[in-house]
Design an enzyme around this catalytic site. Sequence first.
Site, PDB file in Angstrom:
ATOM      1  N   ASN A 161      11.272   3.017   0.295  1.00 11.78           N
ATOM      2  CA  ASN A 161      10.421   4.145  -0.098  1.00 11.78           C
ATOM      3  C   ASN A 161      11.277   5.354  -0.476  1.00 11.78           C
ATOM      4  OD1 ASN A 161       7.872   5.349  -0.532  1.00 11.78           O
ATOM      5  ND2 ASN A 161       7.967   6.351   1.451  1.00 11.78           N
ATOM      6  N   GLU A 177      13.924   1.258  -7.400  1.00 13.49           N
ATOM      7  CA  GLU A 177      14.835   1.236  -6.249  1.00 13.49           C
ATOM      8  C   GLU A 177      15.957   0.226  -6.440  1.00 13.49           C
ATOM      9  OE1 GLU A 177      11.491   2.749  -3.014  1.00 13.49           O
ATOM     10  OE2 GLU A 177      11.823   0.597  -3.349  1.00 13.49           O
ATOM     11  N   ALA A 182      17.052  -6.137   8.452  1.00 13.36           N
ATOM     12  CA  ALA A 182      15.647  -6.425   8.142  1.00 13.36           C
ATOM     13  C   ALA A 182      15.431  -7.910   7.859  1.00 13.36           C
ATOM     14  CB  ALA A 182      15.196  -5.600   6.946  1.00 13.36           C
ATOM     15  N   ASN A 228      -1.473  -7.854  -3.931  1.00 10.60           N
ATOM     16  CA  ASN A 228      -1.565  -7.213  -5.247  1.00 10.60           C
ATOM     17  C   ASN A 228      -2.928  -6.559  -5.451  1.00 10.60           C
ATOM     18  OD1 ASN A 228       1.024  -7.872  -6.082  1.00 10.60           O
ATOM     19  ND2 ASN A 228       0.389  -9.696  -7.216  1.00 10.60           N
ATOM     20  N   ARG A 274      12.714   8.591  -1.682  1.00  8.68           N
ATOM     21  CA  ARG A 274      12.271   9.940  -2.058  1.00  8.68           C
ATOM     22  C   ARG A 274      13.530  10.786  -2.176  1.00  8.68           C
ATOM     23  NH1 ARG A 274       8.585   7.473  -3.273  1.00  8.68           N
ATOM     24  NH2 ARG A 274       6.460   7.460  -2.460  1.00  8.68           N
ATOM     25  N   GLY A 296       1.933   9.618   4.198  1.00  8.94           N
ATOM     26  CA  GLY A 296       3.141   9.191   4.889  1.00  8.94           C
ATOM     27  C   GLY A 296       3.185   7.672   4.883  1.00  8.94           C
ATOM     28  N   GLY A 332       0.259   5.656  -2.567  1.00 10.77           N
ATOM     29  CA  GLY A 332      -0.167   4.690  -1.558  1.00 10.77           C
ATOM     30  C   GLY A 332      -0.325   3.268  -2.061  1.00 10.77           C
ATOM     31  N   ALA A 333      -0.120   3.027  -3.360  1.00  9.05           N
ATOM     32  CA  ALA A 333      -0.301   1.676  -3.889  1.00  9.05           C
ATOM     33  C   ALA A 333       0.690   0.694  -3.270  1.00  9.05           C
ATOM     34  CB  ALA A 333      -0.164   1.678  -5.408  1.00  9.05           C
ATOM     35  N   GLY A 334       1.955   1.103  -3.196  1.00  6.86           N
ATOM     36  CA  GLY A 334       2.958   0.238  -2.577  1.00  6.86           C
ATOM     37  C   GLY A 334       2.690   0.007  -1.104  1.00  6.86           C
ATOM     38  N   ASP A 335       2.189   1.040  -0.425  1.00  6.91           N
ATOM     39  CA  ASP A 335       1.872   0.901   0.998  1.00  6.91           C
ATOM     40  C   ASP A 335       0.689  -0.041   1.209  1.00  6.91           C
ATOM     41  OD1 ASP A 335       3.874   2.792   1.429  1.00  6.91           O
ATOM     42  OD2 ASP A 335       2.452   4.452   1.259  1.00  6.91           O
ATOM     43  N   GLY A 375       2.302  -6.905 -11.071  1.00  4.49           N
ATOM     44  CA  GLY A 375       2.328  -7.768  -9.893  1.00  4.49           C
ATOM     45  C   GLY A 375       3.609  -7.637  -9.099  1.00  4.49           C
TER      46      GLY A 375
END
Length: 381
Positions: free
Chosen positions: A225, A257, A248, A350, A227, A94, A316-319, A292
Site C-alpha cells: 500500500n 508498486e 510474508a 475481483n 503512499r 485506512g 478502498g478497491a484494493g482493500d 483483474g
Amino acid sequence: MALHCGALCFKGMVVASYQLPSGSVKLSQTQPTIKVFLFSTLYVTGKAVAGDGTSETKESPLVVCFGEMLIDFVPTTSGLSLADASAFKKAPGGAPANVAVGISRLGGSSAFIGKVGEDEFGYMLADILKQNNVNNEGMRFDPGARTALAFVTLRSDGEREFMFYRNPSADMLLQVDELDLDLIRKAKIFHYGSISLITEPCKSAHIAAAKAAKDAGVVLSYDPNLRLPLWPSAENAREGILSIWETADIIKISEEEISFLTKGEDPYDDAVVRKLFHPDLKLLLVTEGADGCRYYTKEFSGRVQGFKVDAVDTTGAGDAFVAGILSQLAADLSLLQKEEQLRDALKFANACGALTVTERGAIPALPTKEAVLEAMLKPVS
C-alpha cells in the site's frame, strides 16, 4: 448437517440458475459474455443447522488486521484539485481497517489492532468497527495525538491523489507494550501494510506483532500500500517495504508498486514479477484494476479477468479485493494448492473490488457477501 446462509453457499457445486432481486448491480466482464458462473469452491459463512432444526453459529476463522485507521475527506465533485473542491465527504478509512471491515461484511471474522486519537474522530472510528462486527479490543487511544486525516483528490477517472495530516498522528505512536498479543495468536491470518513501518514506535510494534503471529503459526498477509508522500524519500520507502518482504506468506501488490520496487522494470513481464517471489512465499497477487489480477505460486500462475464498472471513487478497491481473497483463504488455506478453486476465490475478490469503486469512500462502499454474489451471478449481455 445442512449449511444455510443468507446468500448462496458453494462447495463442490455447480450453479445452474439463480433468481436475482431487482436493483442488483450489473458487472460487465472484460472477456466474452458468460451467462452463469461455475464455482468449484466458494466459501460463505453462515449457520450450521442440526437435524433437529436447532441452529448454532459457526465460528469463522479470525483475520487480524494491523495498522492505521483514519478519516478520509473525499471531494463531493470529481476532477477538481483540493484547492478547487468546494465540499468534502467525511469517510472512515485506512487500508488495514478497510480490510477488517471488508472481511466482516463478507461474513467473516475479523479484528483490528491500531491506535487512534482520544478525540471525536477516534471514538467514531472505534464505533464504526463495532457497528460492522469487527473486534476492536486491540484498538488503543492516545490522549496526546490526534486521529490521522487524509484529504483525497478524485480525478475525473476516479483515481486519487493524497494529502495527509499526521505530524504525528496517533497511529504512528502505537507501542509494543500496547499490543494485544493474545488476539494476534488466535488469528488464522495476520494482515498488515507498510505505513506502520515508517516511524517509531509503531515500527517496533509492527515487527513485534508480526513476529508473535509468525511464532504462533499464523499466516502473514502483506499489502505494501505504497503512499510515497508519507516516507522521507523514495529510497527509504523502497528499503522499508522490502525490509519485511521475506517474512510474508501472501503478498498483494499493484502494477505501480512493482515498477517502484524494481526501479522501473516492466510490471507486465512475468520474469520481473518473479523477482519479487521469495522462497517461502505461498501466493503473490498483482492487481490491475478493471483488468483483474494475476496470481503466482511455486506451482502455477495465471490471470483472472476483472469487471467493468463506472468508477466513482477507487479508494478502498484494493482493500476490498484483499478482504475478498482473505475471507476465502481463512476458510480454507488449501486453496493455495488448488488452482481452479483459487481462481474462483479471485473472481470473488475481483467483484468485491469492482463494487467498491461504484461509491465514494472506502468503508462506506465495501460490499456485503450478498451483493457480491448477486452481482457475480447476474447474467450479462
